[in-house]
Scaffold this active site. Sequence first.
Site, short mmCIF file in Angstrom:
data_model
loop_
_atom_site.label_atom_id
_atom_site.label_comp_id
_atom_site.label_asym_id
_atom_site.label_seq_id
_atom_site.Cartn_x
_atom_site.Cartn_y
_atom_site.Cartn_z
N GLU A 135 -1.92 8.04 -5.08
CA GLU A 135 -1.96 6.70 -6.47
C GLU A 135 -4.12 7.27 -7.07
OE1 GLU A 135 -3.22 3.00 -6.48
OE2 GLU A 135 -1.15 2.83 -5.44
N HIS A 144 0.03 -0.04 -10.10
CA HIS A 144 0.11 -0.97 -9.19
C HIS A 144 -0.88 -1.60 -9.95
CE1 HIS A 144 -2.81 -0.32 -5.24
NE2 HIS A 144 -3.06 -1.82 -5.90
N ASP A 173 5.24 -0.22 -6.58
CA ASP A 173 4.29 -0.42 -7.28
C ASP A 173 2.67 0.91 -6.69
OD1 ASP A 173 2.42 -1.78 -9.60
OD2 ASP A 173 1.44 -3.58 -7.99
N ARG A 184 1.10 -1.34 -0.29
CA ARG A 184 0.42 -0.20 0.48
C ARG A 184 0.40 1.10 0.22
NH1 ARG A 184 -3.23 -3.00 -1.69
NH2 ARG A 184 -5.57 -3.25 -1.04
#
Length: 332
Positions: A263, A295, A258, A234
């Site tokens: 985001e 992600h 990622d 996260r």
Amino acid sequence: MRVAFFSTKSYDKESFNHYLPDHSHEFTYFEPKLDSNTIALAEGFDAICSFVNDHLDEKTLIKLDELGVKNIVLRCAGYNQVNLEKAAELGFKLCRVPAYSPEAVAEHALALLMTLSRKTHKAYNRVRENNYSIEGLTGFNIHGKTVGVIGTGAIGKAFCEIMLGIGCKLLAHDIYENEELKKLGVTYLTLDELFAQSDIISLHCPLTPDTFHLINSTTLSKMKNGVVIINTSRGALIETKSVIKALKNRKVGNLGIDVYEQEENLFFQNLSETIVLDEQIARLMTFPNVLITGHQAFLTHEALAQIAKTTLQNLDELAAGGDLSNEIKWKS
């Protein structure tokens, strides 16, 4: 059940439509993310299906309650985007996908690490332009490095097993120690001990009040100079401004992420023709030793299939009105 499906992408439709004929549910796919402004789309449905950046905060839940929609299925493992206390107060039934393909995320963490270690992304771009020089592409061996893994649930465990196979020394931290990993040679330590001894740190823990900004100026100061940090969990586990400072002063040698704490308005969208106003991610992308993906760690055929099957199973159980295998309950 009639299900309102939010934050829909093409791969969602493909995977869910493949398994829907075996279930008595009717899906309506909506591209917008779920929040208090789009919740009206759920009117007349029996359940909603949401993803990681959908908002199930107090305001959205109250509106959903007013629409009479009391069933929520998350097609993800994390649920930090849900106000669990309010959901319990309003009597919602809430299910998730606790595990889909731990290996998918663990392998993506490895991909980030290996790309950074050998600069294959830069080599790829050079060769496409007929530049076969290897100047500036010197990397580092992963074999023999000390790897600290924070969180040894299903994904963290899979990552540990991969790194043991590469020949790394594995350190770990978790509230619950995995006896199987200990037998394989993984050593559990306090966070401070892990920070001090690790060459590479990979984050595989959930986002909770205790883990929010786990990587910050204080914890970074406890790490080795040149530490490699990988995050496929996260975004808000990392305080971005602190890691930018640590990249500038070379405390952090490489960063592979990622996920990103801001985001929500960036990832899962094509913004190639847009001026992105997020100065922190823009700054991160100026560093040659930072690798960012959007992600996608979960995005394999195997993981998508499991997400669809488990979500549909959750809907079957909600429709039957019995016990729920993957229910999320509020603990006061």
